[in-house]
Design a protein around this motif. Structure first.
Motif, PDB file in Angstrom:
ATOM      1  N   ARG A   1    -105.117  19.644  25.950  1.00 27.20           N
ATOM      2  CA  ARG A   1    -106.464  18.932  25.729  1.00 27.20           C
ATOM      3  C   ARG A   1    -105.716  17.392  24.734  1.00 27.20           C
ATOM      4  NH1 ARG A   1    -110.083  18.075  27.929  1.00 27.20           N
ATOM      5  NH2 ARG A   1    -111.616  17.796  26.103  1.00 27.20           N
ATOM      6  N   VAL A   2    -104.495  18.255  24.031  1.00 27.44           N
ATOM      7  CA  VAL A   2    -103.494  17.051  23.071  1.00 27.44           C
ATOM      8  C   VAL A   2    -103.914  15.565  23.648  1.00 27.44           C
ATOM      9  CG1 VAL A   2    -101.924  16.240  21.281  1.00 27.44           C
ATOM     10  CG2 VAL A   2    -103.448  18.939  21.770  1.00 27.44           C
ATOM     11  N   ALA A   3    -103.398  16.004  24.930  1.00 30.30           N
ATOM     12  CA  ALA A   3    -102.417  14.874  25.564  1.00 30.30           C
ATOM     13  C   ALA A   3    -103.965  14.188  26.635  1.00 30.30           C
ATOM     14  CB  ALA A   3    -102.138  15.207  27.141  1.00 30.30           C
ATOM     15  N   HIS A   4    -105.016  15.658  26.590  1.00 34.17           N
ATOM     16  CA  HIS A   4    -106.080  14.116  27.334  1.00 34.17           C
ATOM     17  C   HIS A   4    -106.735  13.182  25.933  1.00 34.17           C
ATOM     18  CE1 HIS A   4    -110.544  13.255  28.645  1.00 34.17           C
ATOM     19  NE2 HIS A   4    -111.060  14.028  27.121  1.00 34.17           N
ATOM     20  N   ILE A   5    -106.407  13.339  24.520  1.00 36.99           N
ATOM     21  CA  ILE A   5    -107.797  12.347  23.873  1.00 36.99           C
ATOM     22  C   ILE A   5    -106.383  11.563  23.214  1.00 36.99           C
ATOM     23  CG2 ILE A   5    -107.830  12.602  20.600  1.00 36.99           C
ATOM     24  CD1 ILE A   5    -110.111  14.368  23.181  1.00 36.99           C
ATOM     25  N   ILE A   6    -104.725  11.954  23.575  1.00 36.50           N
ATOM     26  CA  ILE A   6    -103.777  10.957  22.969  1.00 36.50           C
ATOM     27  C   ILE A   6    -104.194   9.989  24.595  1.00 36.50           C
ATOM     28  CG2 ILE A   6    -101.388  10.540  23.227  1.00 36.50           C
ATOM     29  CD1 ILE A   6    -101.235  12.947  21.632  1.00 36.50           C
TER      30      ILE A   6
ATOM     31  N   ASN B   1    -107.385  23.544  10.168  1.00 30.80           N
ATOM     32  CA  ASN B   1    -106.483  24.557   8.840  1.00 30.80           C
ATOM     33  C   ASN B   1    -105.097  24.257   9.122  1.00 30.80           C
ATOM     34  OD1 ASN B   1    -109.091  24.798   6.779  1.00 30.80           O
ATOM     35  ND2 ASN B   1    -109.398  25.905   8.157  1.00 30.80           N
ATOM     36  N   GLU B   2    -104.678  24.153  10.488  1.00 27.68           N
ATOM     37  CA  GLU B   2    -103.186  24.755  10.284  1.00 27.68           C
ATOM     38  C   GLU B   2    -102.633  22.887   9.672  1.00 27.68           C
ATOM     39  OE1 GLU B   2    -100.708  24.035  14.984  1.00 27.68           O
ATOM     40  OE2 GLU B   2    -102.727  25.181  14.406  1.00 27.68           O
ATOM     41  N   TYR B   3    -103.192  21.940  10.496  1.00 29.17           N
ATOM     42  CA  TYR B   3    -102.854  20.879  10.368  1.00 29.17           C
ATOM     43  C   TYR B   3    -102.846  20.545   8.385  1.00 29.17           C
ATOM     44  CZ  TYR B   3    -102.886  15.719   9.006  1.00 29.17           C
ATOM     45  OH  TYR B   3    -102.358  14.616   8.599  1.00 29.17           O
ATOM     46  N   TRP B   4    -104.010  20.989   8.184  1.00 31.19           N
ATOM     47  CA  TRP B   4    -104.368  20.600   6.967  1.00 31.19           C
ATOM     48  C   TRP B   4    -103.051  21.389   5.628  1.00 31.19           C
ATOM     49  CZ3 TRP B   4    -105.050  16.643   4.080  1.00 31.19           C
ATOM     50  CH2 TRP B   4    -106.517  15.965   4.473  1.00 31.19           C
ATOM     51  N   ASP B   5    -102.977  23.091   6.133  1.00 27.03           N
ATOM     52  CA  ASP B   5    -102.193  23.901   6.025  1.00 27.03           C
ATOM     53  C   ASP B   5    -100.239  23.355   5.406  1.00 27.03           C
ATOM     54  OD1 ASP B   5    -104.106  25.854   5.007  1.00 27.03           O
ATOM     55  OD2 ASP B   5    -103.323  27.205   6.579  1.00 27.03           O
ATOM     56  N   THR B   6    -100.378  22.743   7.068  1.00 28.45           N
ATOM     57  CA  THR B   6     -98.752  22.282   7.040  1.00 28.45           C
ATOM     58  C   THR B   6     -98.645  20.725   5.753  1.00 28.45           C
ATOM     59  OG1 THR B   6     -99.083  22.378   9.610  1.00 28.45           O
ATOM     60  CG2 THR B   6     -97.281  20.574   8.372  1.00 28.45           C
ATOM     61  N   LEU B   7     -99.900  19.869   5.324  1.00 26.45           N
ATOM     62  CA  LEU B   7     -99.295  19.076   5.004  1.00 26.45           C
ATOM     63  C   LEU B   7     -99.833  19.848   2.954  1.00 26.45           C
ATOM     64  CD1 LEU B   7    -101.782  16.626   5.625  1.00 26.45           C
ATOM     65  CD2 LEU B   7     -99.837  16.525   6.623  1.00 26.45           C
TER      66      LEU B   7
ATOM     67  N   SER C   1    -105.391   6.911  12.597  1.00 22.26           N
ATOM     68  CA  SER C   1    -104.177   6.674  11.734  1.00 22.26           C
ATOM     69  C   SER C   1    -104.009   7.950  11.561  1.00 22.26           C
ATOM     70  CB  SER C   1    -103.501   5.962  10.968  1.00 22.26           C
ATOM     71  OG  SER C   1    -103.729   4.591  11.002  1.00 22.26           O
ATOM     72  N   GLU C   2    -105.036   8.916  10.464  1.00 19.73           N
ATOM     73  CA  GLU C   2    -104.721  10.613  10.103  1.00 19.73           C
ATOM     74  C   GLU C   2    -105.252  11.233  11.095  1.00 19.73           C
ATOM     75  OE1 GLU C   2    -105.002  12.909   6.412  1.00 19.73           O
ATOM     76  OE2 GLU C   2    -106.392  11.668   6.636  1.00 19.73           O
ATOM     77  N   PHE C   3    -105.692  11.279  12.111  1.00 23.69           N
ATOM     78  CA  PHE C   3    -106.340  11.282  13.089  1.00 23.69           C
ATOM     79  C   PHE C   3    -105.160  11.698  14.736  1.00 23.69           C
ATOM     80  CE2 PHE C   3    -108.558  12.381  17.770  1.00 23.69           C
ATOM     81  CZ  PHE C   3    -108.827  13.120  17.278  1.00 23.69           C
ATOM     82  N   ALA C   4    -104.088  10.663  14.589  1.00 22.20           N
ATOM     83  CA  ALA C   4    -103.085  10.567  15.495  1.00 22.20           C
ATOM     84  C   ALA C   4    -102.213  11.664  14.966  1.00 22.20           C
ATOM     85  CB  ALA C   4    -102.691   8.974  15.554  1.00 22.20           C
ATOM     86  N   SER C   5    -102.282  11.660  12.886  1.00 21.49           N
ATOM     87  CA  SER C   5    -101.279  12.462  12.702  1.00 21.49           C
ATOM     88  C   SER C   5    -101.401  14.573  13.066  1.00 21.49           C
ATOM     89  CB  SER C   5    -100.922  11.863  11.921  1.00 21.49           C
ATOM     90  OG  SER C   5     -99.714  10.568  11.039  1.00 21.49           O
ATOM     91  N   PHE C   6    -102.910  14.564  13.081  1.00 15.75           N
ATOM     92  CA  PHE C   6    -103.505  15.396  12.906  1.00 15.75           C
ATOM     93  C   PHE C   6    -103.155  16.014  14.225  1.00 15.75           C
ATOM     94  CE2 PHE C   6    -107.387  17.421  15.049  1.00 15.75           C
ATOM     95  CZ  PHE C   6    -107.118  18.640  14.066  1.00 15.75           C
ATOM     96  N   LEU C   7    -103.380  15.258  15.921  1.00 14.79           N
ATOM     97  CA  LEU C   7    -102.809  15.705  16.778  1.00 14.79           C
ATOM     98  C   LEU C   7    -100.995  15.644  17.030  1.00 14.79           C
ATOM     99  CD1 LEU C   7    -104.902  13.103  18.773  1.00 14.79           C
ATOM    100  CD2 LEU C   7    -105.938  15.406  18.535  1.00 14.79           C
ATOM    101  N   LYS C   8    -100.481  15.412  15.910  1.00 16.46           N
ATOM    102  CA  LYS C   8     -98.776  14.971  16.802  1.00 16.46           C
ATOM    103  C   LYS C   8     -98.942  16.790  15.677  1.00 16.46           C
ATOM    104  CE  LYS C   8     -94.888  13.281  14.002  1.00 16.46           C
ATOM    105  NZ  LYS C   8     -95.118  14.226  13.360  1.00 16.46           N
ATOM    106  N   ILE C   9     -98.633  16.941  15.422  1.00 18.63           N
ATOM    107  CA  ILE C   9     -98.792  18.338  14.427  1.00 18.63           C
ATOM    108  C   ILE C   9     -98.961  19.193  15.229  1.00 18.63           C
ATOM    109  CG2 ILE C   9     -99.653  19.834  12.220  1.00 18.63           C
ATOM    110  CD1 ILE C   9     -97.666  17.136  11.353  1.00 18.63           C
TER     111      ILE C   9
ATOM    112  N   THR D   1     -96.652   8.313  12.016  1.00 19.04           N
ATOM    113  CA  THR D   1     -96.044   8.431  12.450  1.00 19.04           C
ATOM    114  C   THR D   1     -95.299   9.319  13.418  1.00 19.04           C
ATOM    115  OG1 THR D   1     -97.624  10.523  12.104  1.00 19.04           O
ATOM    116  CG2 THR D   1     -96.952   9.955  10.092  1.00 19.04           C
ATOM    117  N   PHE D   2     -94.989   8.582  14.080  1.00 15.26           N
ATOM    118  CA  PHE D   2     -94.986   8.809  15.798  1.00 15.26           C
ATOM    119  C   PHE D   2     -95.566   7.788  17.572  1.00 15.26           C
ATOM    120  CE2 PHE D   2     -99.557  10.374  17.006  1.00 15.26           C
ATOM    121  CZ  PHE D   2     -99.666  10.657  17.931  1.00 15.26           C
ATOM    122  N   GLN D   3     -95.023   7.598  18.524  1.00 16.35           N
ATOM    123  CA  GLN D   3     -95.264   6.816  18.809  1.00 16.35           C
ATOM    124  C   GLN D   3     -96.235   7.467  19.839  1.00 16.35           C
ATOM    125  OE1 GLN D   3     -94.999   3.857  18.807  1.00 16.35           O
ATOM    126  NE2 GLN D   3     -94.397   4.191  16.468  1.00 16.35           N
TER     127      GLN D   3
END
Length: 496
Positions: free
Chosen positions: A447-452, A225-231, A397-405, A470-472
């Motif tokens: 945890r984000v770093a591990h998934i990336i 919900n943090e991600y979708w609230d941001t969008l 791609s959206e999963f990666a954007s999710f991790l970025k946020i 949206t990011f490298q």
């Protein structure tokens, strides 16, 4: 000062355990403290039995932050330490929490091992909706609900109809649904229109100022919900309202997320299967059943592995109680009375690996379905991503954007903790991250770093056009490492 759970390692906590079909009993539990013996007389209501976790002190202390011990115990983990689910194969119990519980204890006992539990009504007793939406008799307060939501369009499912493995939905004015519900009750809980169920209503998004409930701290580390609230386009916070007899078919939650569900009024029956057991319930075509109680499952020719499945964990949820449903636990739910509930789906660092595995499985299924066109399409891999998103609601791609946020919010928070400047993120998010504490943000970043890192090693992710991201990922991974390194050793993470 961040207290360590170790300071309270001798704490004794009384925990009820939910059990079905157990008689009404009264237990007397003796426990020792430093000052002598204390007699605790407790009534174990129907469906409940009382047990005690050994210790030498009885305490009711609520800690909302992740403590240092919890952080250090999990900060170096690559794979989450999920214990076997065998204890649930033949058990009729889940932990019933009626005392104050530290966030760190919930984190270590339920989130990390991915085990269910139930919270008592004391955790919802201050919610406005428990008072405003419910009559003195404990029934839905139709008059009050109509005053608030009369003309609001709401999604309504027909529980008597099947569309694939779900119920077809329509949108109708709230007042029309309440009119139907009243008639349904007057006609002995039946109607020629079928059994209608208002579900998946984004009430919180439609009425952001209502504030009729508060997300319990245990469920507040909510990346989804943090991600979708941001969008500002969607969320996974829902209200359900349904008459006696309404139900939800067999399923696992979106993206294999956690869910929590609070009964505002009424009672529910849950049938839960631990992860992996659903595979024994598949038919010869590999499909999961629509209804796990259906007589057709007894057809061994159609469901050849049914006998290998454990019996479902059957739980009765009373008014005011909150159930925590872990990731990947398939379930089927019935309203035993006229019921209103609030449900959230949510993800965080404890189950992000389960989501990532789910996405890989989803993509693999799509690839198998259109394998025959692989060599005839230059953009076959991209088409697989498009189909995957249409089916599951997200692509790589959206999963990666999710991790970025998620990562950017926590890096901003940790940097703000050092500089004292909190202007880089929203007030609401600031309050949540502050409440959970800097240890939690550090854990989240790891945890984000591990998934990336997993993404960068994934062959299908490598085939994506990274210029469209949206990011490298490599850059983000280094930024996360730099943030963790720059804050490590500061008083922020090692304050006594």
């Amino acid at each position: 000062m961040f207290a360590s759970l170790g300071d309270f390692s001798h704490m004794t906590t009384c925990v009820k355990k939910k059990k079905l079909q157990s008689p009404l009993k009264c237990f007397e539990i003796f426990t020792k403290t430093g000052g002598g013996r204390i007699l605790i007389s407790l009534l174990a209501f129907r469906y409940s039995r009382l047990t005690a976790i050994p210790g030498s002190q009885l305490a009711e202390v609520l800690f909302t932050t992740m403590d240092r011990d919890a952080y250090h115990n999990c900060s170096s983990l690559v794979k989450m330490p999920r214990q076997s689910y065998e204890q649930f194969w033949s058990s009729h119990f889940v932990d019933y929490i009626d005392k104050e519980l530290s966030y760190s204890k919930f984190f270590k006992k339920y989130l990390l091992p991915n085990h269910p539990c139930m919270f008592s009504r004391r955790f919802t007793e201050d919610w406005k909706c428990r008072k405003q939406w419910v009559t003195e008799e404990g029934k839905p307060n139709f008059q009050k609900l109509l005053q608030e939501f009369e003309e609001t369009p709401v999604p309504v499912a027909n529980c008597n109809a099947k569309e694939y493995n779900a119920n077809p939905k329509q949108v109708m004015p709230f007042k029309e649904f309440i009119h139907y519900w009243k008639e349904y009750i007057q006609n002995g809980h039946s109607s020629p229109k079928g059994c209608l169920y208002l579900k998946d209503w984004h009430m919180s998004r439609d009425f952001p100022d209502h504030n009729v409930y508060t997300t319990p701290i245990f469920f507040s580390s909510d990346w989804l919900n943090e991600y979708w609230d941001t969008l500002e386009v969607d969320d996974y916070r829902f209200v359900y309202m349904g008459p006696k007899g309404s139900w939800t078919p067999f399923h696992a939650d979106v993206f294999r997320s956690y869910s929590w569900s609070a009964n505002i009024c009424g009672r529910k029956k849950w049938l839960l299967y631990p992860p992996g057991q659903e595979d024994f319930l598949r038919d010869t075509h590999g499909n999961l059943p629509y209804d796990v109680t259906s007589a057709e499952l007894q057809d061994r020719g159609l469901f050849p592995q049914l006998e290998e499945a454990c019996q479902p964990l059957e739980i009765i949820q009373e008014a005011g109680e909150i159930i925590f449903v872990p990731s990947g636990w398939h379930h089927q739910v019935y309203n035993l009375e006229d019921t209103i509930s609030i449900n959230h789906n949510w993800l965080n660092g404890c189950n992000i690996d389960i989501m990532w595995q789910f996405l890989q499985n989803e993509l693999s299924s799509v690839q198998k379905e259109i394998e025959e066109w692989r060599n005839t399409m230059d953009s076959w891999h991209q088409h697989c991503q498009v189909i995957m998103k249409a089916c599951s609601g997200i692509d790589y791609s959206e999963f990666a954007s999710f991790l970025k946020i998620v990562a950017e919010n926590r890096m901003a928070f940790l940097n703000a903790c050092s500089s004292g400047d909190s202007s880089d993120y929203s007030r609401h998010l600031s309050e949540t991250l502050t409440t959970l504490g800097p240890y939690h943000s550090a854990f989240d970043l790891q945890r984000v770093a591990h998934i990336i890192e997993c993404l960068l090693c994934n062959e299908d992710f490598k085939l994506l056009d990274h210029s469209m991201l949206t990011f490298q990922p490599e850059t983000m991974l280094q930024q996360i490492r730099d943030t963790i390194q720059s804050t490590r050793g500061q008083h922020l993470f090692y304050q006594e």
